[in-house]
Design a protein around this motif. Sequence first.
Motif, PDB file in Angstrom:
ATOM      1  N   UNK A 188       0.191  21.664  -9.145  1.00 49.95           N
ATOM      2  CA  UNK A 188       0.255  20.501 -10.018  1.00 49.95           C
ATOM      3  C   UNK A 188       0.313  19.230  -9.193  1.00 49.95           C
ATOM      4  N   UNK A 189      -0.067  18.132  -9.817  1.00 52.85           N
ATOM      5  CA  UNK A 189       0.095  16.812  -9.213  1.00 52.85           C
ATOM      6  C   UNK A 189       1.314  16.108  -9.792  1.00 52.85           C
ATOM      7  N   UNK A 190       1.917  16.724 -10.786  1.00 55.12           N
ATOM      8  CA  UNK A 190       3.088  16.128 -11.413  1.00 55.12           C
ATOM      9  C   UNK A 190       4.267  16.198 -10.443  1.00 55.12           C
ATOM     10  N   UNK A 191       5.033  15.129 -10.406  1.00 59.85           N
ATOM     11  CA  UNK A 191       6.236  15.079  -9.564  1.00 59.85           C
ATOM     12  C   UNK A 191       7.430  15.478 -10.415  1.00 59.85           C
ATOM     13  N   UNK A 192       8.189  16.448  -9.950  1.00 64.39           N
ATOM     14  CA  UNK A 192       9.390  16.887 -10.652  1.00 64.39           C
ATOM     15  C   UNK A 192      10.623  16.390  -9.903  1.00 64.39           C
ATOM     16  N   UNK A 193      11.604  15.908 -10.658  1.00 62.00           N
ATOM     17  CA  UNK A 193      12.868  15.478 -10.058  1.00 62.00           C
ATOM     18  C   UNK A 193      13.711  16.675  -9.658  1.00 62.00           C
ATOM     19  N   UNK A 194      13.637  17.722 -10.462  1.00 60.98           N
ATOM     20  CA  UNK A 194      14.462  18.911 -10.226  1.00 60.98           C
ATOM     21  C   UNK A 194      13.612  20.147 -10.472  1.00 60.98           C
ATOM     22  N   UNK A 195      13.720  21.127  -9.576  1.00 59.96           N
ATOM     23  CA  UNK A 195      13.133  22.444  -9.802  1.00 59.96           C
ATOM     24  C   UNK A 195      14.291  23.428  -9.756  1.00 59.96           C
ATOM     25  N   UNK A 196      14.467  24.131 -10.851  1.00 60.74           N
ATOM     26  CA  UNK A 196      15.584  25.067 -10.971  1.00 60.74           C
ATOM     27  C   UNK A 196      15.002  26.468 -11.047  1.00 60.74           C
ATOM     28  N   UNK A 197      15.151  27.236  -9.992  1.00 68.22           N
ATOM     29  CA  UNK A 197      14.527  28.553  -9.897  1.00 68.22           C
ATOM     30  C   UNK A 197      15.567  29.663  -9.890  1.00 68.22           C
TER      31      UNK A 197
END
Length: 105
Positions: free
Chosen positions: A90-99
């Motif tokens: 993706x090109x979208x910027x995420x503030x948080x990735x919770x995996x």
Amino acid sequence: MNNAFYHLSETLLDTITEDFNDIFKNINGNPSVLIPSAGDGVIADHLKQKAKTSYRKAEIDCIEEDPCLAKALETKGYPVVHNDFLFFRTYKRYDIIFLNPPESY
């Protein structure tokens, strides 16, 4: 349903997300969150509530491989942006990735 799926308890979610209110306060605008292996949405629901306590609306995208769980997420109103986080681009910027990956990975 995938046999590697494990439901997280509210107690465990509270413990592992206790600092999220502070994180949300430091983000300009609504926080964007990506949850790979989103399961049944319990993590998404919990983070959505955390954001509300900071007077924010979290923009939560989900990735889920299991079609039944993906449908449940969509029914709850969460966008399912892909079915495999190992191949998601993706090109979208995420503030948080919770995996919280399944043990089968």
